[in-house]
Design a protein around this motif. Structure first.
Motif, PDB file in Angstrom:
ATOM      1  N   ALA A 194       0.849  -1.209   0.000  1.00 34.69           N
ATOM      2  CA  ALA A 194       0.000   0.000   0.000  1.00 34.69           C
ATOM      3  C   ALA A 194       0.871   1.239   0.000  1.00 34.69           C
ATOM      4  O   ALA A 194       2.040   1.190   0.396  1.00 34.69           O
ATOM      5  CB  ALA A 194      -0.896  -0.013   1.235  1.00 34.69           C
ATOM      6  N   SER A 196       0.719   5.864   0.084  1.00 37.17           N
ATOM      7  CA  SER A 196       0.017   7.153  -0.020  1.00 37.17           C
ATOM      8  C   SER A 196       1.024   8.223  -0.424  1.00 37.17           C
ATOM      9  O   SER A 196       2.220   8.112  -0.124  1.00 37.17           O
ATOM     10  CB  SER A 196      -0.736   7.504   1.263  1.00 37.17           C
ATOM     11  OG  SER A 196       0.088   7.317   2.347  1.00 37.17           O
ATOM     12  N   ARG A 198       1.821  12.594  -1.647  1.00 31.23           N
ATOM     13  CA  ARG A 198       1.477  14.010  -1.791  1.00 31.23           C
ATOM     14  C   ARG A 198       2.420  14.603  -2.834  1.00 31.23           C
ATOM     15  O   ARG A 198       3.613  14.257  -2.847  1.00 31.23           O
ATOM     16  CB  ARG A 198       1.656  14.760  -0.465  1.00 31.23           C
ATOM     17  CG  ARG A 198       0.761  14.256   0.660  1.00 31.23           C
ATOM     18  CD  ARG A 198      -0.723  14.557   0.398  1.00 31.23           C
ATOM     19  NE  ARG A 198      -1.547  14.103   1.499  1.00 31.23           N
ATOM     20  CZ  ARG A 198      -2.105  12.892   1.597  1.00 31.23           C
ATOM     21  NH1 ARG A 198      -1.899  11.981   0.653  1.00 31.23           N
ATOM     22  NH2 ARG A 198      -2.847  12.566   2.632  1.00 31.23           N
ATOM     23  N   ILE A 214       6.205  10.081  -0.749  1.00 31.69           N
ATOM     24  CA  ILE A 214       5.408   8.847  -0.867  1.00 31.69           C
ATOM     25  C   ILE A 214       5.732   7.931   0.320  1.00 31.69           C
ATOM     26  O   ILE A 214       6.912   7.692   0.624  1.00 31.69           O
ATOM     27  CB  ILE A 214       5.738   8.125  -2.204  1.00 31.69           C
ATOM     28  CG1 ILE A 214       5.580   9.107  -3.387  1.00 31.69           C
ATOM     29  CG2 ILE A 214       4.842   6.902  -2.394  1.00 31.69           C
ATOM     30  CD1 ILE A 214       6.063   8.566  -4.725  1.00 31.69           C
ATOM     31  N   SER A 330      -3.215   8.409  -5.391  1.00 35.58           N
ATOM     32  CA  SER A 330      -3.254   8.804  -3.982  1.00 35.58           C
ATOM     33  C   SER A 330      -3.103  10.318  -3.826  1.00 35.58           C
ATOM     34  O   SER A 330      -3.779  10.935  -2.992  1.00 35.58           O
ATOM     35  CB  SER A 330      -2.142   8.085  -3.217  1.00 35.58           C
ATOM     36  OG  SER A 330      -2.077   8.578  -1.908  1.00 35.58           O
ATOM     37  N   SER A 333      -6.534  11.729  -4.669  1.00 37.78           N
ATOM     38  CA  SER A 333      -7.660  11.401  -3.779  1.00 37.78           C
ATOM     39  C   SER A 333      -7.340  11.614  -2.309  1.00 37.78           C
ATOM     40  O   SER A 333      -8.227  11.641  -1.483  1.00 37.78           O
ATOM     41  CB  SER A 333      -8.045   9.930  -3.973  1.00 37.78           C
ATOM     42  OG  SER A 333      -6.978   9.104  -3.519  1.00 37.78           O
ATOM     43  N   LYS A 334      -6.042  11.724  -1.999  1.00 37.91           N
ATOM     44  CA  LYS A 334      -5.546  11.810  -0.609  1.00 37.91           C
ATOM     45  C   LYS A 334      -5.829  10.511   0.169  1.00 37.91           C
ATOM     46  O   LYS A 334      -5.806  10.489   1.392  1.00 37.91           O
ATOM     47  CB  LYS A 334      -6.136  13.013   0.151  1.00 37.91           C
ATOM     48  CG  LYS A 334      -5.881  14.363  -0.500  1.00 37.91           C
ATOM     49  CD  LYS A 334      -4.508  14.895  -0.101  1.00 37.91           C
ATOM     50  CE  LYS A 334      -4.249  16.311  -0.557  1.00 37.91           C
ATOM     51  NZ  LYS A 334      -4.046  16.423  -1.992  1.00 37.91           N
ATOM     52  N   ALA A 335      -6.129   9.441  -0.570  1.00 37.33           N
ATOM     53  CA  ALA A 335      -6.408   8.152   0.085  1.00 37.33           C
ATOM     54  C   ALA A 335      -5.207   7.226  -0.079  1.00 37.33           C
ATOM     55  O   ALA A 335      -4.365   7.423  -0.954  1.00 37.33           O
ATOM     56  CB  ALA A 335      -7.640   7.510  -0.542  1.00 37.33           C
ATOM     57  N   THR A 336      -5.151   6.207   0.778  1.00 37.90           N
ATOM     58  CA  THR A 336      -4.113   5.180   0.642  1.00 37.90           C
ATOM     59  C   THR A 336      -4.554   4.203  -0.445  1.00 37.90           C
ATOM     60  O   THR A 336      -5.732   3.831  -0.503  1.00 37.90           O
ATOM     61  CB  THR A 336      -3.937   4.437   1.984  1.00 37.90           C
ATOM     62  OG1 THR A 336      -3.481   5.408   2.941  1.00 37.90           O
ATOM     63  CG2 THR A 336      -2.921   3.319   1.880  1.00 37.90           C
ATOM     64  N   VAL A 337      -3.624   3.816  -1.320  1.00 33.31           N
ATOM     65  CA  VAL A 337      -3.990   2.913  -2.418  1.00 33.31           C
ATOM     66  C   VAL A 337      -3.435   1.516  -2.137  1.00 33.31           C
ATOM     67  O   VAL A 337      -2.244   1.350  -1.817  1.00 33.31           O
ATOM     68  CB  VAL A 337      -3.441   3.440  -3.768  1.00 33.31           C
ATOM     69  CG1 VAL A 337      -3.747   2.459  -4.895  1.00 33.31           C
ATOM     70  CG2 VAL A 337      -4.031   4.814  -4.077  1.00 33.31           C
ATOM     71  N   ASP A 338      -4.318   0.520  -2.256  1.00 30.11           N
ATOM     72  CA  ASP A 338      -3.943  -0.889  -2.091  1.00 30.11           C
ATOM     73  C   ASP A 338      -3.353  -1.352  -3.435  1.00 30.11           C
ATOM     74  O   ASP A 338      -4.056  -1.384  -4.453  1.00 30.11           O
ATOM     75  CB  ASP A 338      -5.224  -1.662  -1.742  1.00 30.11           C
ATOM     76  CG  ASP A 338      -4.992  -3.159  -1.630  1.00 30.11           C
ATOM     77  OD1 ASP A 338      -3.919  -3.637  -2.053  1.00 30.11           O
ATOM     78  OD2 ASP A 338      -5.897  -3.839  -1.127  1.00 30.11           O
TER      79      ASP A 338
END
Ligand code: NAD
Ligand code: 89V
Length: 343
Positions: A194, A196, A198, A214, A330, A333-338
């Motif tokens: 996973a 995330s 910026r 990252i 990421s 979306s500012k989300a964590t990506v699997d």
């Protein structure tokens, strides 16, 4: 055994390093080159004494007479050219970035697998002397089991004068340079589950992001940070050095600016110089990258001769390219990506 005969497509800025590298590689030689720009074709053909020259890759494949192809064009042509190689059952090397999208990259791996030909992505940074030295130190067990890492490339170097297209794309540092740093993180700490990210654009004259941070979760349980910037002005410009910090259960390791490797454990601290060799055709500060071009091309040649899978095969590089896609996803979306959902 006679040399393997190769053809090179794309005679631009970086291909000159690849052509020098091929001159040094034992067991392979370039016999034909192609560029749709006749000026580049002449410059590289004359410099390296290559007689067979083409402006059309399809014509070069139709004429044949080579046992592998080295694709050194920019990303948008990669899929068509790799699929052309697969259609002619010619083993292929393709420059990074693999493709414009992960879907394209997967299609390229599938086409080569169906044709039964090896595909290697020219992901050369893991072949740099200092990165190989870090790998060796970890393999020796000197710092035990790594649980944390940082892979950092922060620079203010003007990459746009040599590669003007880097200023034009909507994507910049993750796709062009972070891709190498993410691959090094995988090479050193293993696959990633996973991530995330910026990003920022600091330079107003370019279209894409020039800063990215990252956070990675590795399969092994280790955590790492990949941080890359082309907006960082420092007292001594480090381009193109990747700096590495690894903490392990028995010690720590630091690869610092100036190609110095420090390994510390209960036995004390050992400092070593892990600077790359300045090959006769290379020039500072690019010599670190240039030496790794020779190394990956020698690895390709040895692997092709012995029927072995390359370190950065298409299948392997999908796992690096997925991190690029995930980082952009990421950052948006500012989300964590699997990562498993992408592969
Ligand atoms: P460039 O634009 O200078 O050169 C690309 C050349 O390919 C051009 O001469 C162009 O005319 C030719 N070309 C494009 N499409 C073609 C086609 N379909 N048929 C024939 N010729 C075609 O680009 P560059 O800076 O040399 O970069 C090339 C690739 O190398 C990029 O993917 C870049 O990311 C990569 N690169 C890798 C490293 C590394 O260390 N691995 C370093 C720099 C660049
Ligand atoms: O290695 C590369 O891919 C180059 C650079 C070092 C300039 O980012 O594009």
């Amino acid at each position: 055994m006679p040399d393997l005969k190769g053809a090179l497509i794309g005679c631009g800025f970086f291909a000159v390093n690849q052509m020098h590298g091929w001159n040094d590689v034992k067991g392979a030689a370039i016999v034909a080159i192609c560029d749709r720009d006749p000026k580049r074709l002449k410059i590289v053909g004359d410099q390296f004494g290559i007689v067979r020259r083409y402006t059309d890759a399809a014509q070069m494949f139709a004429d044949g007479g080579f046992e592998f192809v080295d694709i050194a064009t920019t990303v948008n042509s990669h899929r068509a050219l790799v699929e052309m190689a697969a259609a002619h059952r010619v083993p292929a090397i393709c420059q990074k970035p693999f493709a414009p999208t992960l879907a394209d990259a997967k299609a390229m791996v599938a086409a080569c697998a169906a044709a039964g030909i090896p595909l290697m992505i020219h992901e050369n940074f893991r072949w740099q002397t200092p990165i190989q030295a870090v790998r060796k130190a970890l393999d020796s067990g000197a710092i035990g089991t790594p649980f944390w890492g940082r892979f950092s490339f922060r620079s203010g170097y003007d990459v746009f004068s040599g590669q003007p297209y880097l200023a034009e794309g909507k994507r910049f540092i993750i796709e062009d340079l972070g891709i190498h740093t993410l691959d090094i993180a995988r090479y050193i700490l293993g696959d990633v589950t996973a991530l995330s990210a910026r990003t920022k654009r600091v330079n107003p004259k370019i279209n894409g992001e020039d800063v990215a941070t990252i956070l990675l979760d590795h399969d092994s349980g280790a955590t790492s940070i990949v941080d890359v910037s082309y907006a960082t002005k420092q007292a001594t410009e480090p381009f193109p050095e990747t700096l590495i910090e690894i903490d392990g259960t028995e010690g720590s390791l630091r690869l610092s600016q100036g190609y110095e490797l420090q390994v510390t454990n209960a036995g004390g601290t050992v400092n070593s110089d892990v600077a790359p060799t300045l090959l006769p055709w290379a020039s500072r500060p690019w010599h670190n990258i240039q030496e790794s071009v020779f190394a990956i091309q020698q690895h390709w040649t040895d692997s092709l001769r012995h029927g072995k899978e390359t370190s950065t095969s298409g299948a392997d590089n999908l796992k690096t390219f997925a991190l690029v896609e995930a980082a952009y996803e990421s950052a948006a979306s500012k989300a964590t990506v699997d990562i498993g959902t992408l592969l």
